[in-house]
Design an enzyme around this catalytic site. Structure first.
Site, PDB file in Angstrom:
ATOM      1  N   ASN A 180       0.353  -0.975   0.016  1.00 23.44           N
ATOM      2  CA  ASN A 180       0.360   0.491   0.024  1.00 23.44           C
ATOM      3  C   ASN A 180       0.970   1.152  -0.238  1.00 23.44           C
ATOM      4  O   ASN A 180       1.585   0.963   0.652  1.00 23.44           O
ATOM      5  CB  ASN A 180      -0.415   0.358   1.308  1.00 23.44           C
ATOM      6  CG  ASN A 180      -2.456   1.426   0.912  1.00 23.44           C
ATOM      7  OD1 ASN A 180      -2.708   0.781   0.492  1.00 23.44           O
ATOM      8  ND2 ASN A 180      -1.808   2.198   1.864  1.00 23.44           N
ATOM      9  N   TYR A 184       0.593  10.174   4.444  1.00 24.47           N
ATOM     10  CA  TYR A 184       0.077  10.105   5.501  1.00 24.47           C
ATOM     11  C   TYR A 184       1.241  11.625   6.480  1.00 24.47           C
ATOM     12  O   TYR A 184       2.663  11.062   6.110  1.00 24.47           O
ATOM     13  CB  TYR A 184      -0.040   9.238   6.723  1.00 24.47           C
ATOM     14  CG  TYR A 184      -0.835   8.033   5.745  1.00 24.47           C
ATOM     15  CD1 TYR A 184      -1.392   8.240   5.575  1.00 24.47           C
ATOM     16  CD2 TYR A 184       0.353   6.966   5.742  1.00 24.47           C
ATOM     17  CE1 TYR A 184      -2.662   6.990   5.015  1.00 24.47           C
ATOM     18  CE2 TYR A 184      -0.416   5.842   4.935  1.00 24.47           C
ATOM     19  CZ  TYR A 184      -1.500   5.616   4.853  1.00 24.47           C
ATOM     20  OH  TYR A 184      -2.676   4.875   4.111  1.00 24.47           O
ATOM     21  N   ARG A 185       1.065  12.583   6.640  1.00 24.36           N
ATOM     22  CA  ARG A 185       1.662  13.523   7.602  1.00 24.36           C
ATOM     23  C   ARG A 185       2.544  13.245   8.275  1.00 24.36           C
ATOM     24  O   ARG A 185       2.331  11.503   9.303  1.00 24.36           O
ATOM     25  CB  ARG A 185       1.389  14.917   8.070  1.00 24.36           C
ATOM     26  CG  ARG A 185       0.440  14.490   9.162  1.00 24.36           C
ATOM     27  CD  ARG A 185      -0.166  15.914   9.785  1.00 24.36           C
ATOM     28  NE  ARG A 185      -0.865  15.780  10.529  1.00 24.36           N
ATOM     29  CZ  ARG A 185      -1.828  16.570  10.978  1.00 24.36           C
ATOM     30  NH1 ARG A 185      -2.956  16.409   9.670  1.00 24.36           N
ATOM     31  NH2 ARG A 185      -2.326  15.807  12.273  1.00 24.36           N
ATOM     32  N   TRP A 198      -1.454   8.274   9.903  1.00 26.57           N
ATOM     33  CA  TRP A 198      -1.721   7.292   9.366  1.00 26.57           C
ATOM     34  C   TRP A 198      -3.194   7.120  10.106  1.00 26.57           C
ATOM     35  O   TRP A 198      -3.442   7.051  11.425  1.00 26.57           O
ATOM     36  CB  TRP A 198      -1.587   6.099   8.979  1.00 26.57           C
ATOM     37  CG  TRP A 198      -0.809   4.933   9.958  1.00 26.57           C
ATOM     38  CD1 TRP A 198      -1.411   4.332  10.885  1.00 26.57           C
ATOM     39  CD2 TRP A 198       0.075   4.306   9.564  1.00 26.57           C
ATOM     40  NE1 TRP A 198      -0.599   3.717  11.795  1.00 26.57           N
ATOM     41  CE2 TRP A 198       0.452   3.552  10.790  1.00 26.57           C
ATOM     42  CE3 TRP A 198       1.124   4.214   8.299  1.00 26.57           C
ATOM     43  CZ2 TRP A 198       1.434   3.048  10.209  1.00 26.57           C
ATOM     44  CZ3 TRP A 198       2.404   3.697   8.750  1.00 26.57           C
ATOM     45  CH2 TRP A 198       1.984   3.500   9.557  1.00 26.57           C
ATOM     46  N   GLU A 244      -1.408   0.945  -5.581  1.00 24.04           N
ATOM     47  CA  GLU A 244      -1.135   2.421  -5.965  1.00 24.04           C
ATOM     48  C   GLU A 244      -0.136   2.304  -6.914  1.00 24.04           C
ATOM     49  O   GLU A 244       0.243   3.325  -8.004  1.00 24.04           O
ATOM     50  CB  GLU A 244      -0.656   2.989  -4.739  1.00 24.04           C
ATOM     51  CG  GLU A 244      -2.066   3.185  -4.185  1.00 24.04           C
ATOM     52  CD  GLU A 244      -2.766   2.671  -3.177  1.00 24.04           C
ATOM     53  OE1 GLU A 244      -1.742   1.647  -2.822  1.00 24.04           O
ATOM     54  OE2 GLU A 244      -3.160   3.105  -2.150  1.00 24.04           O
ATOM     55  N   ASP A 293      -4.917  22.468   9.589  1.00 26.24           N
ATOM     56  CA  ASP A 293      -5.008  20.985   8.675  1.00 26.24           C
ATOM     57  C   ASP A 293      -5.343  21.874   7.584  1.00 26.24           C
ATOM     58  O   ASP A 293      -6.209  22.544   6.837  1.00 26.24           O
ATOM     59  CB  ASP A 293      -6.032  20.280   9.577  1.00 26.24           C
ATOM     60  CG  ASP A 293      -5.739  18.394   9.187  1.00 26.24           C
ATOM     61  OD1 ASP A 293      -6.109  18.670   7.783  1.00 26.24           O
ATOM     62  OD2 ASP A 293      -4.797  18.568  10.381  1.00 26.24           O
TER      63      ASP A 293
HETATM   64  C1  LIG Z   1      -1.751  16.865   1.153  1.00 25.13           C
HETATM   65  C2  LIG Z   1      -2.402  15.783   2.183  1.00 25.13           C
HETATM   66  C3  LIG Z   1      -2.188  14.969   2.773  1.00 25.13           C
HETATM   67  C4  LIG Z   1      -2.177  14.527   3.246  1.00 25.13           C
HETATM   68  N1  LIG Z   1      -2.584  13.790   5.336  1.00 25.13           N
HETATM   69  C5  LIG Z   1      -2.907  12.731   6.085  1.00 25.13           C
HETATM   70  C6  LIG Z   1      -2.904  11.960   6.597  1.00 25.13           C
HETATM   71  O1  LIG Z   1      -1.426  12.889   7.673  1.00 25.13           O
HETATM   72  N2  LIG Z   1      -3.079  11.399   7.520  1.00 25.13           N
HETATM   73  C7  LIG Z   1      -4.364  10.449   6.677  1.00 25.13           C
HETATM   74  O2  LIG Z   1      -4.418   9.634   7.173  1.00 25.13           O
HETATM   75  N3  LIG Z   1      -4.589  10.993   5.017  1.00 25.13           N
HETATM   76  C8  LIG Z   1      -4.034  12.013   5.187  1.00 25.13           C
HETATM   77  N4  LIG Z   1      -4.348  12.378   3.521  1.00 25.13           N
HETATM   78  C9  LIG Z   1      -5.394  11.709   2.862  1.00 25.13           C
HETATM   79  C10 LIG Z   1      -5.069  10.403   2.379  1.00 25.13           C
HETATM   80  O3  LIG Z   1      -4.361  10.794   1.494  1.00 25.13           O
HETATM   81  C11 LIG Z   1      -5.941   9.527   1.206  1.00 25.13           C
HETATM   82  O4  LIG Z   1      -7.029   9.202   1.767  1.00 25.13           O
HETATM   83  C12 LIG Z   1      -4.962   8.397   0.533  1.00 25.13           C
HETATM   84  O5  LIG Z   1      -6.768   7.965   0.266  1.00 25.13           O
HETATM   85  C13 LIG Z   1      -5.305   7.592   1.776  1.00 25.13           C
HETATM   86  O6  LIG Z   1      -5.018   5.891   1.575  1.00 25.13           O
HETATM   87  P1  LIG Z   1      -5.281   4.593   1.104  1.00 25.13           P
HETATM   88  O7  LIG Z   1      -6.706   4.502   1.664  1.00 25.13           O
HETATM   89  O8  LIG Z   1      -4.634   3.964   1.065  1.00 25.13           O
HETATM   90  O9  LIG Z   1      -4.975   5.004   2.852  1.00 25.13           O
HETATM   91  C14 LIG Z   1      -3.582  13.421   2.689  1.00 25.13           C
HETATM   92  C15 LIG Z   1      -4.277  14.092   1.596  1.00 25.13           C
HETATM   93  C16 LIG Z   1      -3.425  14.969   1.270  1.00 25.13           C
HETATM   94  C17 LIG Z   1      -4.121  15.260  -0.567  1.00 25.13           C
END
Ligand SMILES: Cc1cc2nc3c(=O)[nH]c(=O)nc-3n(C[C@H](O)[C@H](O)[C@H](O)COP(=O)(O)O)c2cc1C
Length: 491
Positions: A180, A184-185, A198, A244, A293
């Site tokens: 995956n 996630y910041r 996450w 991905e 945020d």
């Molecule tokens: C700039 C940006 C920052 C993000 N930061 C976070 C974060 O800190 N934590 C989080 O859970 N999702 C964050 N997201 C949203 C996730 O990247 C998004 O939900 C993604 O689909 C998660 O992937 P996953 O489904 O494989 O877990 C962010 C998205 C963007 C565009």
């Protein structure tokens, strides 16, 4: 078109007049945010910015910072190598609707789709530019190059520190081996330690839970930069289990080259600018935040897992990619809109009556969803709401407004007009219980709460509106063309 590097993408932006170079020394603490926020708030998302001389605590950094690189419709399309995201949405639709060919033309289209999908498969390569320079962290003692050398931003005044804001976090399901990549910041805690934000609903968190249950350290690799198709794919709300890396390969029509990490058993895109390798220890958490945020508010401190670095590898001339989030519109609006556009064929496959979907910038991703449908029967709007609330990250949608197919959902004013004109608030709304975005500060209990659906379509007699529904005002086409001609007489 695939980019061989993040720098190549920046060159393409430059040539297209989409990049502003800033040679002044600009502080990574707050100042870059102020430049970027002004740019992101300018019409259409402004330009991408390349800070050639960023400073860290007053000292010059040799690593440039690029920001807002996907923050307009044009740049988002360029990031995925197309003139418009519609092209990719069309390809998605063709694949979803693929049927046995009935003629040579259809057979050829199918063959081309097959070749594109073949390109989606990653290639495993022995080495790559992301390993031109290698720093191993032995026994926890940081070498002379650590996170402190990266021009990582402190974004907003009350932030708990510096945050990596555009990281592609690579993890693996310990049971199935499935990969995956999620964005996630990461809050910087020290030269070799960060937070790992996450949220509970995300795939990284699910993988983490399995490692905790097995009491095994979890290998994690974070890549920064490389082809922007990978960065976009890590934000895309793909179903758990859909790779991905494969998706990015499909988008850019070229396999992603994967290379083994130096200190952990994971593979990462070879073209990355930086790779942060390390692990998350089962059960270890640390307070994370506050952080300015996506919501436009600070998310408060909460406990999140901790990431310990074992190595940093990078290109010889890397560029550090960043974004900022905050009061909309920001760069993330264009990233999120591209996802909605790409996945519209998937929504339509499940719900053929859906005409279009929009997530307006004010709703910060999923707070507000407008859907137009071709309505055939009573309470169909509710079927659509419930269907969307049950689909992946659409579960977070706080407000869903359903309108008829003759309403342009990308025109917020038009949707609000329908909403005000076409609804009896009590009759035409429904409240449900569902999981909520972890960032939503308004919920009584974090991560759960209520959602509101509003049916702003024309009502049928069986929907509690016994009188005939009135017609929407519309001018006679003949009069329109007569007035057109009066205003612009043809010679
Ligand atoms: C700039 C940006 C920052 C993000 N930061 C976070 C974060 O800190 N934590 C989080 O859970 N999702 C964050 N997201 C949203 C996730 O990247 C998004 O939900 C993604 O689909 C998660 O992937 P996953 O489904 O494989 O877990 C962010 C998205 C963007 C565009």
């Amino acid at each position: 078109m695939a980019y061989a590097s993040f720098s190549q993408f920046l060159t393409a932006l430059d040539q297209a007049g989409e990049l502003k170079r800033i040679s002044l020394p600009v502080a990574t603490e707050l100042e870059i945010t102020e430049f970027a926020d002004r740019e992101m708030k300018s019409p259409g998302g402004g330009k991408a910015l390349l800070f050639e001389n960023p400073t860290i605590d007053g000292a010059p950094s040799p690593i440039p910072v690029a920001i807002n690189t996907m923050g307009s419709r044009a740049r988002m399309a360029m990031a995925l190598g197309v003139a418009s995201i519609d092209e990719l949405a069309h390809q998605m639709q063709l694949i979803l609707k693929a049927k046995p060919p009935t003629g040579f033309r259809e057979a050829w289209t199918l063959v081309r789709q097959g070749i594109d999908l073949l390109h989606a498969r990653p290639r495993h390569v022995p080495d790559g530019p992301c390993k031109e320079v290698i720093h191993r962290f032995k026994d926890g003692a940081p070498p002379d190059f650590t996170l402190a050398n990266l021009p990582i931003l402190k974004c907003w005044p009350q932030d708990g520190g510096r945050f990596i804001t555009l990281p592609n976090v690579h993890t693996r399901d310990p049971d199935s081996g499935e990969r995956n990549v999620g964005m996630y910041r990461m809050q910087i805690y020290g030269p070799a330690t960060t937070g790992m934000h996450w949220q509970v609903h995300k795939v990284g968190a699910r993988h983490g839970k399995r490692y905790y249950q097995r009491n095994e350290p979890m290998p994690v690799a974070v890549t920064l930069g490389g082809d922007p198709a990978i960065t976009f794919a890590s934000t895309a709300p793909l179903p758990d289990g859909l790779d991905e890396i494969l998706f990015a390969g499909f988008l850019r029509k070229k396999s992603i080259d994967l290379v083994k990490c130096e200190s952990i058993d994971l593979e990462v895109p070879a073209d990355s600018d930086f790779v942060l390798e390390g692990y998350v220890q089962p059960g270890e958490t640390r307070p994370e935040g506050p952080f300015g945020d996506h919501t436009g508010f600070y998310t408060p401190i909460d406990d999140y897992p901790v990431f310990h670095l074992t190595a940093i590898t990078h290109r010889k001339d890397p560029v550090y990619p960043a974004t900022i989030v905050g009061i909309p519109p920001m760069e993330d609006f264009y990233i999120g809109s591209a996802s909605v556009q790409l996945f519209l064929p998937v929504f339509r496959m499940n719900f053929p009556e859906i005409v279009d979907i929009a997530l307006p910038a004010e709703g910060v991703f999923h707070n507000l969803v407008f859907v137009s449908i071709r309505k055939q029967y009573a309470w169909q709007a509710y079927k659509i709401m419930h269907g969307l609330w049950g689909m992946g990250q659409m579960m977070f949608s706080k407000y869903i407004v359903v309108v008829d197919d003759d309403c342009d959902v990308h025109n917020t004013s038009e949707v609000l007009f329908r909403l005000c004109a076409n609804t009896d608030p009590q009759r035409d709304s429904t409240f449900i219980k569902n999981p909520c975005d972890a960032l939503d500060h308004a919920q009584t209990i974090p991560t759960i709460g209520s959602h509101l659906g509003i049916d702003a379509t024309r009502k049928l007699p069986t929907e509690g509106h016994p009188r005939p529904w009135p017609d929407l005002l519309k001018m006679d086409p003949a009069i329109k063309s007569r007035v057109d001609q009066l205003l612009n007489p043809k010679p």
